[in-house]
Design an enzyme around this catalytic site. Structure first.
Site, PDB file in Angstrom:
ATOM      1  N   ALA A  19       0.859  -1.188   0.000  1.00 34.66           N
ATOM      2  CA  ALA A  19       0.000   0.000   0.000  1.00 34.66           C
ATOM      3  C   ALA A  19       0.894   1.236   0.000  1.00 34.66           C
ATOM      4  O   ALA A  19       2.127   1.132   0.155  1.00 34.66           O
ATOM      5  CB  ALA A  19      -0.902   0.002   1.227  1.00 34.66           C
ATOM      6  N   LYS A  20       0.319   2.377  -0.178  1.00 35.24           N
ATOM      7  CA  LYS A  20       1.069   3.641  -0.105  1.00 35.24           C
ATOM      8  C   LYS A  20       0.056   4.764   0.043  1.00 35.24           C
ATOM      9  O   LYS A  20      -1.102   4.618  -0.329  1.00 35.24           O
ATOM     10  CB  LYS A  20       1.859   3.834  -1.411  1.00 35.24           C
TER      11      LYS A  20
END
Ligand code: NAD
Length: 380
Positions: A75-76
């Site tokens: 994720a980011k």
């Protein structure tokens, strides 16, 4: 948005856009894949960050966490902010608003970390507003879950540089190079470069060249880590070290050494200088220090390239240790175990299957995610 052009069987699973009129917050979290665990990845704060950039970084995290053997997905996050022109209070407001806004997904589906323009203090603000100390890693070392129980392992402990040193020593063993006396050149003398130098020197390697944004210093006979740090601390640059030859910083890639460690900028080994690389191995401390085409050229010449998402995984392994409530000593142990095991696995399989280490590393990461997805699908 061209998301359709690169979304695939792996993800993204969730795109969570956030607006907060009170603070002016505009941000996005992309959770790419959670088959192995909650999506893990940093929060970057820049004026130009967008969902496409965040998605691409989230995908990189999916492979990095999988290859590192962690129970984390990828994720980011991005917060759009003109970070150089806002006050500390404004930054705090934005981080807190983001922490609150992400309560529905963090820490269940997303766990934050520092990235460009965010560090340990920003993680403190995010976590305090979110309400769960599991919602971010890279928190300050003095942050407590309850009185006397500390919950932060900041990046300043040097886990990434330490991991790079372990990947380098593993690559050296694989190539039959004795770490005692192995010569090393390190581009960039920041968080990653300094700790890589420190731990490699402790293992007996000889650091013959280092560079920073001001230039490169070279001494064939080797330079002591403590002297280099003293020069950097005194004058703000390693080029103040006065017992070596000064070179333009681009020359560091042409020095005859056993190992080069790029630990600063992207795309530093190019069509123009790849032919002049004389090292036996390049261990990518920095992200994307060269294109895959350059890696291919070096591979063809018998130069071993240890890819970035394998070599610089010490930071995410440290995040896992922090998430699990381990202390810094255990964190270093875990980084060593995982980096040694994963580097050996990649290098041996790459040789057996006659592949570039990057391709093998990606294959292993994908196999693990696919297996976890199949297991998850079976449950439903
Ligand atoms: P940093 O800001 O602490 O240090 C960067 C260093 O590079 C500084 O010494 C700077 O002077 C030097 N530099 C800048 N321009 C240069 C040039 N043209 N030539 C030589 N040196 C130059 O950054 P960092 O945290 O050490 O990160 C370095 C790289 O490693 C980046 O690519 C980053 O994305 C990657 N990385 C860092 C971490 C981490 O935990 N810090 C984790 C994974 C990947």
């Amino acid at each position: 948005m061209e998301l359709d052009s690169f979304s695939d069987e792996f993800g993204p699973e969730l795109i969570y856009e956030v607006y907060d009129p009170r603070t002016g917050l505009r941000g996005v979290t992309v959770v790419d894949n959670t088959a192995l665990g909650p999506g893990k990845g940093g929060i970057r704060m820049t004026p130009t960050v967008d969902v496409t950039e965040v998605f691409r970084l989230a995908r990189t995290m999916t492979w990095k966490n999988s290859l590192a053997g962690l129970p984390f997905g990828g994720a980011k996050s991005g917060i759009i902010a003109d970070v150089k022109n806002i006050s500390r209070d404004k930054k705090k407001d934005l981080m807190q608003a983001f922490g609150r806004a992400l309560r529905p997904i963090a820490p269940k589906k997303y766990i934050a970390a520092p990235d460009v323009n965010t560090a340990e203090e920003e993680m403190r603000w995010f976590v305090e507003a979110n309400g769960s100390h599991h919602s971010a890693t890279g928190k300050p070392s003095n942050m407590c879950v309850k009185p006397g129980v500390k919950c932060g392992i900041p990046h300043e402990y040097g886990s990434t540089g330490y991991g790079v040193s372990i990947a380098t020593l593993t690559a050296a063993r694989y190539l039959g190079i004795d770490p005692k006396g192995m010569t090393v050149a390190i581009e960039g003398f920041g968080n990653v470069g300094t700790f890589a130098a420190k731990y490699l020197q402790e293992a007996g390697a000889i650091v013959v060249a280092v560079s920073d944004s001001k230039g490169c210093v070279y001494n064939k006979g080797g330079m002591k880590y403590s002297d280099l740090m003293a020069a950097k601390e005194k004058k703000g640059t390693v080029t103040a070290y006065n017992k070596g030859e000064m070179l333009p910083n681009s020359k560091i890639f042409e020095i005859p050494v056993d190992v080069i460690i790029p630990a600063a900028m992207p795309d530093v080994i190019t069509k123009e200088n790849v032919g002049r690389v004389r090292a036996k191995a390049i261990v990518e401390g920095a992200n994307i220090p060269m294109t895959e085409e350059m890696e291919e050229i070096l591979h063809g010449r018998g130069v071993l390239v240890v890819p970035d998402f394998l070599a610089n995984a010490g930071g995410v392994i440290s995040s896992y240790a922090e998430y699990m409530g381990r202390n810094p000593r255990d964190m270093f142990k875990l980084v060593k175990e995982k980096l040694e095991r994963n580097s050996e696995l990649v290098l041996k399989r790459a040789e057996k299957e006659n592949m570039k280490p990057r391709n093998t590393a990606l294959l292993i990461a994908k196999e693990r995610v696919k297996a976890a997805m199949a297991k998850r699908d079976k449950k439903f």
